[in-house]
Each structure stands twice: as structure tokens, then as C-alpha cells.
Motif scaffolding. Structure first.
Motif, mmCIF file in Angstrom:
data_model
loop_
_atom_site.group_PDB
_atom_site.id
_atom_site.type_symbol
_atom_site.label_atom_id
_atom_site.label_comp_id
_atom_site.label_asym_id
_atom_site.label_seq_id
_atom_site.Cartn_x
_atom_site.Cartn_y
_atom_site.Cartn_z
ATOM 1 N N THR A 58 0.745 -1.309 -0.243
ATOM 2 C CA THR A 58 0.175 -0.049 -0.080
ATOM 3 C C THR A 58 0.851 1.156 -0.001
ATOM 4 O O THR A 58 1.495 1.380 1.005
ATOM 5 N N GLY A 59 0.691 2.001 -0.844
ATOM 6 C CA GLY A 59 1.442 3.292 -1.217
ATOM 7 C C GLY A 59 1.194 4.061 -2.272
ATOM 8 O O GLY A 59 0.281 3.842 -3.406
ATOM 9 N N THR A 60 2.304 4.052 -3.297
ATOM 10 C CA THR A 60 2.103 5.729 -4.416
ATOM 11 C C THR A 60 3.364 4.408 -5.088
ATOM 12 O O THR A 60 4.581 4.219 -4.855
ATOM 13 N N MET A 61 3.012 5.369 -6.143
ATOM 14 C CA MET A 61 4.042 4.274 -7.359
ATOM 15 C C MET A 61 4.408 5.956 -8.565
ATOM 16 O O MET A 61 2.986 6.445 -8.531
ATOM 17 N N GLU A 62 5.582 5.626 -9.176
ATOM 18 C CA GLU A 62 5.568 7.359 -10.061
ATOM 19 C C GLU A 62 6.565 6.568 -10.870
ATOM 20 O O GLU A 62 7.054 7.060 -10.833
ATOM 21 N N VAL A 63 6.003 7.066 -12.060
ATOM 22 C CA VAL A 63 7.410 7.566 -13.271
ATOM 23 C C VAL A 63 7.549 8.671 -13.949
ATOM 24 O O VAL A 63 6.172 8.920 -14.129
ATOM 25 N N TRP A 64 8.604 9.575 -13.104
ATOM 26 C CA TRP A 64 8.234 10.802 -13.758
ATOM 27 C C TRP A 64 9.118 10.972 -14.974
ATOM 28 O O TRP A 64 10.518 10.715 -15.254
ATOM 29 N N LEU A 65 8.868 11.630 -16.602
ATOM 30 C CA LEU A 65 9.665 11.788 -17.478
ATOM 31 C C LEU A 65 10.618 13.177 -17.589
ATOM 32 O O LEU A 65 9.887 13.934 -17.343
ATOM 33 N N GLU A 66 11.595 12.867 -17.627
ATOM 34 C CA GLU A 66 12.544 14.105 -17.525
ATOM 35 C C GLU A 66 13.481 14.184 -18.723
ATOM 36 O O GLU A 66 14.339 13.781 -19.361
ATOM 37 N N TYR A 76 11.776 5.982 -11.704
ATOM 38 C CA TYR A 76 10.952 5.190 -11.392
ATOM 39 C C TYR A 76 10.849 5.648 -10.007
ATOM 40 O O TYR A 76 12.002 5.260 -8.959
ATOM 41 N N PHE A 77 9.738 5.873 -9.052
ATOM 42 C CA PHE A 77 9.912 6.037 -7.923
ATOM 43 C C PHE A 77 8.445 4.539 -6.956
ATOM 44 O O PHE A 77 7.521 5.102 -7.714
ATOM 45 N N LEU A 78 8.935 4.078 -6.011
ATOM 46 C CA LEU A 78 7.683 3.338 -5.574
ATOM 47 C C LEU A 78 8.785 3.752 -3.750
ATOM 48 O O LEU A 78 9.201 3.028 -3.178
ATOM 49 N N HIS A 79 7.005 3.433 -2.664
ATOM 50 C CA HIS A 79 6.740 4.104 -1.852
ATOM 51 C C HIS A 79 5.921 3.027 -0.911
ATOM 52 O O HIS A 79 4.664 3.354 -0.917
ATOM 53 N N CYS A 80 5.621 2.139 -0.558
ATOM 54 C CA CYS A 80 4.416 2.014 0.144
ATOM 55 C C CYS A 80 5.184 1.069 1.135
ATOM 56 O O CYS A 80 6.482 0.667 1.834
ATOM 57 N N GLU A 81 4.403 0.305 1.735
ATOM 58 C CA GLU A 81 4.593 -0.565 3.044
ATOM 59 C C GLU A 81 3.913 -1.953 2.814
ATOM 60 O O GLU A 81 2.285 -2.356 2.098
#
Length: 131
Positions: A58-66, A76-81
Motif C-alpha cells: 500500500t502506497g504510491t508509485m510514480e514514473v516521471w519523464l525528464e 521510477y519511484f515506489l514508496h509502500c508498506e
């Protein structure tokens, strides 16, 4: 700080709009992250996408394009428990292995997109406009 915390980046020599379209294809999410349920929180078009994550995590995930050079850096970021684990029991889990598993899944995703979009492109050659 989250127990599962992944941050990675990969350069793809392709138009960020094309990269974003690949990542926004919801039918691919189940291939890349088969056990996670993703809900789009913010579709940022050629800048990427953010999801709420549920399932075993459970948490958040993101793909940011620079945008960079003749393509984009895919962050690529994933922050979860872990779901259903009492906070005092999280330390008993093999968090290093869980983080590695999620880091590898993110890398597989970016390499799949990279392979598809850079197919037939010689090193140093400009990215193709369309397949």
C-alpha cells in the motif's frame, strides 16, 4: 520513511510523448507489476504518471519523464508498506529482498519500453519518430 522504497532511472532515446504512451498503457501494468492494483492519481501526459498502489503493498508509485538530449530519463519511484503487517512486525520481514524484487520489476519495465522504442536504432543515431 517507507519500508519499500525504490528509486531508479534509465535513459530512453525516444520522444517523451512516445515513452509516456507506453507507460500509460494500462494493459502493460499487470505484466510489469502482476500483484499490484494501480489506480491513476495523476496522469501527467509526457511528464509521466502517478498511481496509488494496493494489494500486497500500500502506497504510491510514480514514473516521471525528464526530457534529456534526444530522449528522456525515466525516473521510477515506489514508496509502500507491506499490507496487513503490523508496524512492529515489519522488521521481521526480509525488506532487502522485497525492495530488490520491486527494483528489478521497475528495471524490467523501463528496459521493455527502451527495447521497444529504440528497436532498430543504431548507437548515436537520432531516435525514430514512429514505429
Amino acid at each position: 520513511m517507507s519500508s519499500i522504497q525504490v528509486s531508479d532511472q534509465t535513459f530512453i532515446a525516444a520522444d517523451p510523448v512516445r515513452i509516456a504512451a507506453e507507460i500509460a498503457a494500462a494493459d502493460r501494468w499487470r505484466v510489469w507489476w502482476p500483484d499490484l492494483a494501480l489506480t491513476v492519481r495523476e496522469d501527467r501526459a509526457e511528464q509521466g504518471i502517478r498511481w496509488a498502489v494496493s494489494g500486497p503493498l500500500t502506497g504510491t508509485m510514480e514514473v516521471w519523464l525528464e526530457p534529456s538530449l534526444d530522449g528522456a530519463i525515466v525516473h521510477y519511484f515506489l514508496h509502500c508498506e507491506p499490507t496487513g503487517v503490523a508496524s512492529e512486525r515489519v522488521v521481521e520481514l526480509d525488506l532487502a529482498a522485497m525492495n530488490r524484487e520491486r527494483r528489478v520489476a521497475g528495471k524490467k519495465m523501463t528496459f521493455e519500453v527502451k527495447t521497444r522504442l529504440e528497436k532498430g536504432r543504431a548507437p548515436g543515431e537520432a531516435p525514430k519518430a514512429r514505429d
